[in-house]
Design a protein around this motif. Structure first.
Motif, PDB file in Angstrom:
ATOM      1  N   ASP A 452     -20.740  56.422  -3.520  1.00 20.70           N
ATOM      2  CA  ASP A 452     -21.164  55.811  -2.475  1.00 20.70           C
ATOM      3  C   ASP A 452     -22.775  55.820  -2.620  1.00 20.70           C
ATOM      4  OD1 ASP A 452     -22.328  58.399  -2.293  1.00 20.70           O
ATOM      5  OD2 ASP A 452     -20.645  59.182  -0.813  1.00 20.70           O
ATOM      6  N   GLU A 453     -23.177  55.389  -1.520  1.00 21.72           N
ATOM      7  CA  GLU A 453     -24.867  55.084  -1.288  1.00 21.72           C
ATOM      8  C   GLU A 453     -25.821  56.486  -1.764  1.00 21.72           C
ATOM      9  OE1 GLU A 453     -26.767  52.477  -1.230  1.00 21.72           O
ATOM     10  OE2 GLU A 453     -25.669  50.977  -0.614  1.00 21.72           O
ATOM     11  N   LYS A 454     -25.287  57.490  -1.057  1.00 23.39           N
ATOM     12  CA  LYS A 454     -25.939  58.858  -1.316  1.00 23.39           C
ATOM     13  C   LYS A 454     -25.708  59.140  -2.872  1.00 23.39           C
ATOM     14  CE  LYS A 454     -26.274  63.446   0.212  1.00 23.39           C
ATOM     15  NZ  LYS A 454     -25.796  64.299  -1.039  1.00 23.39           N
ATOM     16  N   THR A 455     -24.482  59.099  -3.374  1.00 30.67           N
ATOM     17  CA  THR A 455     -24.489  59.269  -4.685  1.00 30.67           C
ATOM     18  C   THR A 455     -25.487  58.348  -5.758  1.00 30.67           C
ATOM     19  OG1 THR A 455     -22.113  59.982  -4.289  1.00 30.67           O
ATOM     20  CG2 THR A 455     -22.856  59.694  -6.824  1.00 30.67           C
ATOM     21  N   LEU A 456     -25.633  57.063  -5.245  1.00 29.54           N
ATOM     22  CA  LEU A 456     -26.519  56.271  -5.863  1.00 29.54           C
ATOM     23  C   LEU A 456     -27.864  56.866  -6.024  1.00 29.54           C
ATOM     24  CD1 LEU A 456     -26.927  53.534  -7.343  1.00 29.54           C
ATOM     25  CD2 LEU A 456     -27.235  52.648  -5.200  1.00 29.54           C
ATOM     26  N   LYS A 457     -28.234  57.291  -5.051  1.00 26.09           N
ATOM     27  CA  LYS A 457     -29.655  57.804  -4.979  1.00 26.09           C
ATOM     28  C   LYS A 457     -29.718  59.121  -5.781  1.00 26.09           C
ATOM     29  CE  LYS A 457     -31.328  56.173  -0.590  1.00 26.09           C
ATOM     30  NZ  LYS A 457     -31.912  56.517   0.744  1.00 26.09           N
ATOM     31  N   GLU A 458     -28.592  60.070  -5.553  1.00 20.74           N
ATOM     32  CA  GLU A 458     -28.722  61.088  -6.614  1.00 20.74           C
ATOM     33  C   GLU A 458     -28.548  60.804  -8.036  1.00 20.74           C
ATOM     34  OE1 GLU A 458     -25.908  64.225  -3.570  1.00 20.74           O
ATOM     35  OE2 GLU A 458     -24.946  63.086  -5.397  1.00 20.74           O
ATOM     36  N   VAL A 459     -27.923  59.547  -8.389  1.00 14.75           N
ATOM     37  CA  VAL A 459     -27.980  59.209 -10.012  1.00 14.75           C
ATOM     38  C   VAL A 459     -29.399  58.706 -10.067  1.00 14.75           C
ATOM     39  CG1 VAL A 459     -27.134  57.610 -11.429  1.00 14.75           C
ATOM     40  CG2 VAL A 459     -25.636  58.687  -9.866  1.00 14.75           C
ATOM     41  N   TYR A 460     -29.911  57.946  -9.419  1.00 14.47           N
ATOM     42  CA  TYR A 460     -31.426  57.477  -9.618  1.00 14.47           C
ATOM     43  C   TYR A 460     -32.208  58.551  -9.722  1.00 14.47           C
ATOM     44  CZ  TYR A 460     -30.523  52.478  -8.271  1.00 14.47           C
ATOM     45  OH  TYR A 460     -29.985  51.126  -7.956  1.00 14.47           O
ATOM     46  N   THR A 461     -32.113  59.512  -8.919  1.00 13.90           N
ATOM     47  CA  THR A 461     -33.181  60.731  -8.884  1.00 13.90           C
ATOM     48  C   THR A 461     -32.923  61.717  -9.914  1.00 13.90           C
ATOM     49  OG1 THR A 461     -33.178  60.574  -6.272  1.00 13.90           O
ATOM     50  CG2 THR A 461     -34.225  62.650  -7.298  1.00 13.90           C
ATOM     51  N   THR A 462     -31.712  61.944 -10.251  1.00 15.50           N
ATOM     52  CA  THR A 462     -31.454  62.730 -11.229  1.00 15.50           C
ATOM     53  C   THR A 462     -32.043  62.327 -12.598  1.00 15.50           C
ATOM     54  OG1 THR A 462     -29.829  63.857  -9.849  1.00 15.50           O
ATOM     55  CG2 THR A 462     -29.882  64.543 -12.355  1.00 15.50           C
ATOM     56  N   TRP A 463     -31.525  61.082 -12.757  1.00 20.20           N
ATOM     57  CA  TRP A 463     -32.134  60.276 -13.968  1.00 20.20           C
ATOM     58  C   TRP A 463     -33.461  60.458 -14.281  1.00 20.20           C
ATOM     59  CZ3 TRP A 463     -34.097  55.192 -14.536  1.00 20.20           C
ATOM     60  CH2 TRP A 463     -34.231  54.908 -15.839  1.00 20.20           C
ATOM     61  N   ILE A 464     -34.204  59.971 -13.122  1.00 18.76           N
ATOM     62  CA  ILE A 464     -35.634  59.751 -13.207  1.00 18.76           C
ATOM     63  C   ILE A 464     -36.199  61.202 -13.591  1.00 18.76           C
ATOM     64  CG2 ILE A 464     -37.749  59.312 -11.720  1.00 18.76           C
ATOM     65  CD1 ILE A 464     -36.086  56.919 -10.346  1.00 18.76           C
ATOM     66  N   ILE A 465     -36.017  62.514 -12.770  1.00 24.16           N
ATOM     67  CA  ILE A 465     -36.414  63.354 -13.304  1.00 24.16           C
ATOM     68  C   ILE A 465     -36.015  63.765 -14.451  1.00 24.16           C
ATOM     69  CG2 ILE A 465     -36.245  65.883 -12.597  1.00 24.16           C
ATOM     70  CD1 ILE A 465     -35.936  65.099  -9.874  1.00 24.16           C
ATOM     71  N   ARG A 466     -34.971  63.317 -15.096  1.00 24.12           N
ATOM     72  CA  ARG A 466     -34.641  63.577 -16.469  1.00 24.12           C
ATOM     73  C   ARG A 466     -35.614  63.060 -17.478  1.00 24.12           C
ATOM     74  NH1 ARG A 466     -31.744  60.563 -20.123  1.00 24.12           N
ATOM     75  NH2 ARG A 466     -30.212  61.582 -21.654  1.00 24.12           N
ATOM     76  N   LEU A 467     -36.389  62.093 -16.952  1.00 23.80           N
ATOM     77  CA  LEU A 467     -37.182  61.266 -18.039  1.00 23.80           C
ATOM     78  C   LEU A 467     -38.603  62.225 -18.125  1.00 23.80           C
ATOM     79  CD1 LEU A 467     -37.111  57.747 -16.513  1.00 23.80           C
ATOM     80  CD2 LEU A 467     -35.835  58.804 -18.277  1.00 23.80           C
ATOM     81  N   PHE A 468     -38.677  63.339 -17.327  1.00 28.43           N
ATOM     82  CA  PHE A 468     -39.960  64.123 -17.469  1.00 28.43           C
ATOM     83  C   PHE A 468     -40.057  64.743 -18.740  1.00 28.43           C
ATOM     84  CE2 PHE A 468     -40.354  65.484 -12.439  1.00 28.43           C
ATOM     85  CZ  PHE A 468     -40.539  64.022 -12.374  1.00 28.43           C
TER      86      PHE A 468
END
Length: 570
Positions: A452-468
């Motif tokens: 769902d849309e919330k999970t999409l935001k979770e995937v985006y956020t978690t992945w981007i933080i993983r880029l640190f």
């Protein structure tokens, strides 16, 4: 302290700090695990023999990695019986699964022994062989019409040694005949006890592949392995070639590259071998299969999809199995935890004959690895580097969804003839591709109701933080170089930004457009077959500035566990 004539390079005090503060345990399953208890008695016996096969394969990988690995490991084990310094050095050795290796933070590899360093060609090639000499020898051999021998030297499955002024290739089945014989025997006994017919059949083929100097046998074993969707046990002989930095250099020499092309020779980096053993988790597999259902559609949405063949889709069907696995053993390449550990894997790779001849692939996800986390540190990191309103979207399970998309992404896009032509840059570009396929295609999973849309935001956020990142990565770290590329690309194109306090902001509305753009650029690089264009793409997107330094310093200030301690009990 000296071990077998070599002095330990790390003090006992420093080892104490590493073991106490910098080592993350990876707890694999034991005999009390419910999934193990539910196995038939035959499968339990089979699992024990598969674990023994993995232990022997670990010796093979140690030999491939460094000529002193096996000798110094045995010496450490003997000294560890009575000496605490040796005990601690042995634990670090077992984490790296070798005498030396990167830890993901320090720019230079960790060396357990003084003056014992790693080599560009590992132990696949003579350790005194330089790149220039390597190229000169190959060109002379080609001019002498020794084409078949050069093909073997540049094969993924040979150890290379000197033969006078030339080089000779020794097939793995010959070089490791003793070890492979023991492994094959363990597989045959395991097949006798195993309950599933497909699994029994695969083990038989894999045993024969270890005994015969014939790439067709590997092909047949791979094809049988990739067909298994409903088995209870998982056993993999892993063959990946990230570690060999010598072979790909042939594409940087224009004269040698032309000679190889004239003689129809494709240079393929050497396979570092590993073994994975586990029990298939049927509930976890159900989620993964939901993503599989979308792959044919995603293949049609790939940039320039009409310009290349995508091996994963055959006649409209997805030629790929996928399982979630509870791990009982990781050996060889899997256990070389040098700054990270594998959370999932998509095999066979495009350079393998089984894929080239229409065979399928298999994705295996590692439950115990992804469940091993430092939760307290994560909270501190979010507070230090991420705007408060984004904290709600950080979810470790969302990273699992990203990884599913990443592994599926390896099966989409140009085949090995395009990837291999990029030489030393091929792994960075391919891992970058798999990442951007995953993220750019996530909105498609929303459209079909997989997430769902919330999970999409979770995937985006978690992945981007993983880029640190915690340090500037090197080319030999393709996943981390990919992370730097993505971070910089998102920043440059306005999908992310940072506040005056250096805290992450995500502009979700821009993510689809920006990710599609980087996916198009990545596929264009692969289609170019140009190492020069690959280098240009990497150089352009891997700048390192004060923001990167700030994030890296803050990460280290919060503490980090770069070393992994795999705890196996079966």
């Amino acid at each position: 302290m000296q071990i077998k004539g070599y002095e330990l390079a790390i003090s006992e005090e420093k080892l104490d700090k590493i073991l106490a503060d910098e080592m993350l345990p990876i707890e694999l399953i034991d005999s009390d695990f419910v999934g193990y208890q539910n196995l038939s008695e035959g499968d339990k016996k089979a699992l024990a023999h598969l674990m023994q096969a993995g232990r022997v394969m670990n010796d093979v990988a140690l030999e491939q990695d460094h000529p002193l690995n096996r000798t110094l490991k045995a010496a450490l084990e003997e000294s560890a019986k009575t000496n605490s310094h040796a005990q601690k050095a042995l634990r670090l050795f077992n984490s790296l699964n070798g005498v030396t290796g990167l830890n993901g933070i320090d720019p230079e590899p960790v060396q357990i022994f003084k003056d014992v360093r790693g080599y560009k060609g590992r132990n696949f090639y003579p350790t005194d062989l330089t790149v220039d000499e390597f190229h000169d020898i190959l060109m002379k051999m080609l001019k002498n019409k020794e084409v078949e021998e050069v093909k073997k030297i540049l094969s993924a499955r040979t150890m290379v040694r000197r033969s006078g002024e030339k080089l000779k290739a020794i097939d793995y089945t010959v070089y490791f005949a003793k070890e492979f014989s023991v492994i094959a025997n363990e597989l045959e006994v395991a097949a006798h006890y195993a309950q599933n017919d497909l699994f029994k059949d695969y083990l038989g083929w894999q045993a024969q592949a270890l005994l015969q100097n014939n790439e067709d046998m590997d092909m047949l074993a791979d094809k049988h392995w990739a067909q298994m969707q409903d088995t209870d046990l998982e056993f993999t002989v892993s063959r990946e070639n990230y570690d060999d930095e010598m072979t790909p250099t042939v594409y940087e020499n224009p004269q040698l590259k032309n000679l190889l092309e004239e003689n129809g020779i494709e240079a393929v980096s050497k396979d570092m071998l590993g073994v994975r053993v586990g029990i298939v988790n049927k509930e976890g597999t159900k989620l993964i299969l939901k993503f599989k259902e979308q792959m044919a559609k995603l293949a049609s949405l790939m940039p320039y999809s009409g310009n290349y063949r995508q091996s994963v889709v055959s006649g409209g069907d997805v030629n790929q199995t996928m399982v979630d696995v509870d791990l009982s053993g990781l050996f060889g390449d899997y256990a070389q935890c040098r700054g990270g550990i594998t959370t999932a894997q998509n095999l066979p790779n495009n350079d393998k004959l089984s894929v080239k001849t229409g065979g399928g692939r298999r994705n295996v996800y590692h439950r115990q690895v992804r469940m091993s986390q430092d939760k307290k540190r994560t909270v501190k990191m979010l507070d230090a580097l991420v705007e408060k309103e984004l904290h709600q979207y950080f979810n470790p399970e969302a990273e699992h969804i990203f990884v599913i998309g990443h592994e599926n992404g390896h099966s989409l896009g140009p085949d090995s003839s395009y990837q291999g032509a990029l030489g030393i840059y091929k792994h960075v570009i391919e891992e970058n591709k798999a990442d951007v396929v995953s993220i750019s295609m996530m909105p498609e999973y929303v459209k079909t109701g997989v997430i769902d849309e919330k999970t999409l935001k979770e995937v985006y956020t978690t992945w981007i933080i993983r880029l640190f990142l915690k340090a500037r990565p090197q080319l030999i770290q393709p996943h981390r170089v990919g992370d730097l590329i993505h971070f910089n690309y998102l920043l440059e194109h306005g999908a992310i930004s940072f506040s005056a306090e250096n805290k992450l902001r995500i502009h979700f509305e821009k993510m689809p457009e920006v990710m599609r753009k980087i996916l198009e650029e990545t596929i264009a690089v692969q289609l170019s077959k140009s190492p020069e264009k690959a280098k240009e793409f990497i150089d352009k997107n891997t700048s390192w500035n004060e923001l990167h330094e700030y994030i890296a310093a803050k990460q280290l200030e919060l503490g980090h566990k770069p070393y992994k301690d795999i705890k196996a009990y079966l």
